[in-house]
Design a protein around this motif. Sequence first.
Motif, short mmCIF file in Angstrom:
data_model
loop_
_atom_site.label_atom_id
_atom_site.label_comp_id
_atom_site.label_asym_id
_atom_site.label_seq_id
_atom_site.Cartn_x
_atom_site.Cartn_y
_atom_site.Cartn_z
N TYR A 1 32.92 33.46 34.11
CA TYR A 1 31.83 33.41 35.08
C TYR A 1 32.30 32.72 36.37
O TYR A 1 32.05 33.19 37.47
CB TYR A 1 30.62 32.67 34.49
N SER A 2 32.99 31.59 36.21
CA SER A 2 33.49 30.85 37.37
C SER A 2 34.46 31.69 38.19
O SER A 2 34.40 31.71 39.41
CB SER A 2 34.18 29.56 36.90
N ALA A 3 35.36 32.40 37.51
CA ALA A 3 36.33 33.25 38.20
C ALA A 3 35.63 34.33 39.02
O ALA A 3 35.95 34.55 40.20
CB ALA A 3 37.29 33.88 37.19
N VAL A 4 34.68 35.00 38.41
CA VAL A 4 33.95 36.07 39.09
C VAL A 4 33.11 35.50 40.23
O VAL A 4 33.08 36.06 41.33
CB VAL A 4 33.09 36.87 38.10
N PHE A 5 32.44 34.38 39.99
CA PHE A 5 31.63 33.76 41.03
C PHE A 5 32.46 33.45 42.26
O PHE A 5 32.11 33.80 43.38
CB PHE A 5 30.95 32.47 40.52
N HIS A 6 33.59 32.77 42.06
CA HIS A 6 34.42 32.36 43.20
C HIS A 6 34.95 33.57 43.97
O HIS A 6 34.92 33.59 45.20
CB HIS A 6 35.57 31.46 42.73
N ALA A 7 35.45 34.56 43.25
CA ALA A 7 36.00 35.75 43.93
C ALA A 7 34.92 36.52 44.67
O ALA A 7 35.11 36.91 45.83
CB ALA A 7 36.70 36.64 42.91
N LEU A 8 33.77 36.71 44.03
CA LEU A 8 32.68 37.48 44.65
C LEU A 8 32.07 36.73 45.84
O LEU A 8 31.80 37.33 46.89
CB LEU A 8 31.61 37.80 43.61
N TRP A 9 31.88 35.44 45.71
CA TRP A 9 31.31 34.65 46.80
C TRP A 9 32.24 34.68 48.01
O TRP A 9 31.80 34.94 49.14
CB TRP A 9 31.04 33.22 46.34
N MET A 10 33.52 34.44 47.80
CA MET A 10 34.46 34.46 48.92
C MET A 10 34.58 35.86 49.51
O MET A 10 34.72 36.01 50.72
CB MET A 10 35.84 33.95 48.48
N ASN B 1 39.26 32.13 44.78
CA ASN B 1 38.76 32.17 46.16
C ASN B 1 39.70 33.01 47.02
O ASN B 1 39.26 33.84 47.82
CB ASN B 1 38.68 30.75 46.75
N TRP B 2 40.99 32.78 46.86
CA TRP B 2 41.99 33.52 47.63
C TRP B 2 41.91 35.01 47.32
O TRP B 2 41.95 35.84 48.23
CB TRP B 2 43.38 32.96 47.34
N VAL B 3 41.78 35.36 46.04
CA VAL B 3 41.69 36.77 45.66
C VAL B 3 40.48 37.42 46.33
O VAL B 3 40.59 38.52 46.88
CB VAL B 3 41.60 36.93 44.12
N GLY B 4 39.35 36.75 46.33
CA GLY B 4 38.15 37.29 46.97
C GLY B 4 38.36 37.54 48.46
O GLY B 4 37.95 38.58 48.98
N LYS C 1 34.54 43.88 39.99
CA LYS C 1 34.67 44.44 38.64
C LYS C 1 36.04 45.07 38.45
O LYS C 1 36.67 44.92 37.41
CB LYS C 1 33.59 45.49 38.37
N GLN C 2 36.50 45.81 39.47
CA GLN C 2 37.81 46.43 39.38
C GLN C 2 38.91 45.37 39.32
O GLN C 2 39.87 45.50 38.56
CB GLN C 2 38.05 47.37 40.55
N ALA C 3 38.78 44.32 40.14
CA ALA C 3 39.76 43.23 40.10
C ALA C 3 39.78 42.57 38.72
O ALA C 3 40.85 42.24 38.20
CB ALA C 3 39.44 42.20 41.18
N LEU C 4 38.63 42.42 38.13
CA LEU C 4 38.53 41.85 36.79
C LEU C 4 39.16 42.77 35.77
O LEU C 4 39.95 42.35 34.91
CB LEU C 4 37.05 41.61 36.46
N ASP C 5 38.88 44.06 35.89
CA ASP C 5 39.44 45.06 34.99
C ASP C 5 40.97 45.11 35.09
O ASP C 5 41.66 45.27 34.08
CB ASP C 5 38.85 46.43 35.32
#
Length: 189
Positions: free
Chosen positions: A78-87, A126-129, A148-152
Amino acid sequence: MSWIRNPVKKPGPGLTKSEVYDHFNFDYRGIHNDTIKLFHPVRSSRILELAEETKTDAETIVNQCEGDFGCEPCLDAYSAVFHALWMYRVCRQFGPVLAKDFGDAYEVTRRPDELLAERLMDLYNNWVGRVLAEDHENVYRNDMDVIKQALDQRMLQLAPDPSYSRGRIQTKEDIEKMKLFSFKYVDKA
């Protein structure tokens, strides 16, 4: 996606805390949310609204990902997705510089005593986002679909790096544990 396949922004093993922070251009004594709000009052309110919206959307993505995207629903995912999506969202609306400033301020203000391994995971995601937001192939894509694609494709770091749980890599076992993670490990030897 056309962006980096081997994430060069991921720090290698054996760096000290200050070396790792330098790697991400992160100042743990940096600007706080309250201070950044003074410089950007209108933008900061919108960015904080985006953070609240992103919490719900990140939860949706993580709940959908069970089995489909190579992760199990958990707090770290959840934290990983939150940070990437927010950034991603902040970068798309306000640019990469302001996105980095707010992401760093979030780390300094809301999580001042966070463990190094967890903070590195957040800084990396954050950088990935931000990188995904600047990728021209993502201009017309839905933001949640991009993440989602980055997560996949295992572009997000879904768990803290065990090699930094003690500050420095001490043994060969730590290096082997690091190789098991979803992000790519490049041995420079």
